[in-house]
Scaffold this motif. Structure first.
Motif, mmCIF file in Angstrom:
data_model
loop_
_atom_site.group_PDB
_atom_site.id
_atom_site.type_symbol
_atom_site.label_atom_id
_atom_site.label_comp_id
_atom_site.label_asym_id
_atom_site.label_seq_id
_atom_site.Cartn_x
_atom_site.Cartn_y
_atom_site.Cartn_z
ATOM 1 N N ASP A 284 0.859 -1.185 0.000
ATOM 2 C CA ASP A 284 0.000 0.000 0.000
ATOM 3 C C ASP A 284 0.891 1.228 0.000
ATOM 4 O OD1 ASP A 284 -2.374 -1.468 0.227
ATOM 5 O OD2 ASP A 284 -2.265 -1.477 2.400
ATOM 6 N N LEU A 285 0.625 2.165 -0.913
ATOM 7 C CA LEU A 285 1.456 3.358 -1.004
ATOM 8 C C LEU A 285 0.578 4.590 -1.149
ATOM 9 C CD1 LEU A 285 4.329 4.549 -1.173
ATOM 10 C CD2 LEU A 285 4.248 4.136 -3.649
ATOM 11 N N TYR A 286 0.826 5.558 -0.291
ATOM 12 C CA TYR A 286 0.113 6.831 -0.326
ATOM 13 C C TYR A 286 1.149 7.930 -0.520
ATOM 14 C CZ TYR A 286 -2.604 10.844 1.300
ATOM 15 O OH TYR A 286 -3.227 12.053 1.380
ATOM 16 N N LEU A 287 1.050 8.643 -1.631
ATOM 17 C CA LEU A 287 1.978 9.733 -1.930
ATOM 18 C C LEU A 287 1.211 11.046 -1.878
ATOM 19 C CD1 LEU A 287 3.723 8.153 -5.057
ATOM 20 C CD2 LEU A 287 4.572 8.161 -2.704
ATOM 21 N N SER A 288 1.698 11.986 -1.079
ATOM 22 C CA SER A 288 1.039 13.283 -0.961
ATOM 23 C C SER A 288 2.086 14.384 -0.912
ATOM 24 C CB SER A 288 0.192 13.319 0.313
ATOM 25 O OG SER A 288 -0.436 14.558 0.452
ATOM 26 N N LYS A 289 1.836 15.434 -1.692
ATOM 27 C CA LYS A 289 2.702 16.616 -1.732
ATOM 28 C C LYS A 289 4.158 16.273 -2.007
ATOM 29 C CE LYS A 289 -0.544 19.130 1.007
ATOM 30 N NZ LYS A 289 -0.896 19.845 2.177
ATOM 31 N N LEU A 290 4.348 15.281 -2.858
ATOM 32 C CA LEU A 290 5.682 14.839 -3.257
ATOM 33 C C LEU A 290 6.277 15.854 -4.222
ATOM 34 C CD1 LEU A 290 7.486 12.290 -2.935
ATOM 35 C CD2 LEU A 290 6.408 11.418 -4.992
ATOM 36 N N LYS A 291 7.513 16.240 -3.994
ATOM 37 C CA LYS A 291 8.175 17.226 -4.854
ATOM 38 C C LYS A 291 9.328 16.582 -5.606
ATOM 39 C CE LYS A 291 6.873 20.970 -1.924
ATOM 40 N NZ LYS A 291 6.813 22.358 -1.925
ATOM 41 N N GLY A 292 9.574 17.079 -6.811
ATOM 42 C CA GLY A 292 10.714 16.617 -7.591
ATOM 43 C C GLY A 292 10.484 15.319 -8.341
ATOM 44 N N VAL A 293 9.253 14.862 -8.442
ATOM 45 C CA VAL A 293 8.953 13.619 -9.150
ATOM 46 C C VAL A 293 7.945 13.912 -10.251
ATOM 47 C CG1 VAL A 293 7.948 11.306 -8.959
ATOM 48 C CG2 VAL A 293 9.420 12.172 -7.143
ATOM 49 N N GLN A 294 8.297 13.507 -11.489
ATOM 50 C CA GLN A 294 7.395 13.689 -12.626
ATOM 51 C C GLN A 294 6.812 12.369 -13.111
ATOM 52 O OE1 GLN A 294 9.695 15.823 -15.572
ATOM 53 N NE2 GLN A 294 9.325 17.772 -14.556
ATOM 54 N N ASN A 295 7.514 11.267 -12.842
ATOM 55 C CA ASN A 295 7.112 9.954 -13.316
ATOM 56 C C ASN A 295 7.217 8.980 -12.145
ATOM 57 O OD1 ASN A 295 7.422 7.257 -14.317
ATOM 58 N ND2 ASN A 295 7.825 8.088 -16.340
ATOM 59 N N VAL A 296 6.098 8.499 -11.645
ATOM 60 C CA VAL A 296 6.075 7.692 -10.425
ATOM 61 C C VAL A 296 6.888 6.407 -10.567
ATOM 62 C CG1 VAL A 296 4.598 6.414 -8.823
ATOM 63 C CG2 VAL A 296 3.887 8.658 -9.645
ATOM 64 N N VAL A 297 6.616 5.602 -11.578
ATOM 65 C CA VAL A 297 7.297 4.311 -11.697
ATOM 66 C C VAL A 297 8.787 4.477 -11.988
ATOM 67 C CG1 VAL A 297 7.468 2.171 -13.058
ATOM 68 C CG2 VAL A 297 5.247 3.021 -12.312
ATOM 69 N N HIS A 298 9.131 5.306 -12.946
ATOM 70 C CA HIS A 298 10.536 5.450 -13.325
ATOM 71 C C HIS A 298 11.382 6.049 -12.195
ATOM 72 C CE1 HIS A 298 14.037 6.000 -15.829
ATOM 73 N NE2 HIS A 298 14.105 7.252 -15.426
ATOM 74 N N GLU A 299 10.879 7.055 -11.528
ATOM 75 C CA GLU A 299 11.693 7.765 -10.539
ATOM 76 C C GLU A 299 11.666 7.150 -9.146
ATOM 77 O OE1 GLU A 299 11.436 12.122 -10.791
ATOM 78 O OE2 GLU A 299 10.439 11.805 -12.730
ATOM 79 N N LEU A 300 10.593 6.497 -8.767
ATOM 80 C CA LEU A 300 10.510 5.947 -7.416
ATOM 81 C C LEU A 300 10.843 4.465 -7.330
ATOM 82 C CD1 LEU A 300 7.322 7.739 -6.052
ATOM 83 C CD2 LEU A 300 9.713 8.382 -5.745
#
Length: 138
Positions: free
Chosen positions: A10-26
């Motif tokens: 389970d993943l909740y992402l909120s107010k994340l900065k510096g990320v444009q592409n969830v799968v590639h960058e995280l």
């Protein structure tokens, strides 16, 4: 942190900065192999959830176990997936998708992604002013 994300269900992402592409960058493009639920909210820099980043196709399984996807207030989100998915199990378990207040989103699913959504039971879209169609080209 990336090792923990590979094991996350389970993943909740909120107010994340510096990320444009969830799968590639995280997740280093590995597609979050164990993720069941993903909620992304108020991340104003995200342009796409899955992107090829210089390649023509996505070659790994992307979200093979994902059942629920919620995208809310992603004002710069352009697409959920920007290129064809070559792996059959990508998004194959998705049952529920909820999208709200994604102003730049023009289509929810690409043709290649829509073909994999055999278990989809509910798609809820609210306040996406520029949405032209549910299924569109990449």
């Amino acid at each position: 942190m990336k090792l923990l994300l590979k094991r996350t269900e389970d993943l909740y992402l909120s107010k994340l900065k510096g990320v444009q592409n969830v799968v590639h960058e995280l997740d280093d493009g590995e597609g979050f192999p164990r993720l069941n639920r993903l909620q992304v909210k108020d991340c104003y820099e995200i342009l796409q959830i899955v992107g090829s980043v210089g390649r023509d196709n996505i070659r790994c399984k992307v979200f093979p176990l994902l059942e629920s996807l919620s995208l809310s207030n992603l004002i710069n989100l352009e697409t959920t997936c920007d290129s064809p998915l070559t792996e059959d199990h990508s998004f194959s378990n998705l049952r529920i998708i909820k999208v709200k207040a994604c102003e730049k989103l023009k289509h929810l699913f690409s043709f290649s992604m829509a073909k994999k959504l055999l278990r989809l039971q509910k798609a809820e879209v609210d306040y996406c002013e520029n949405l032209e169609m549910i299924v569109g080209k990449c």
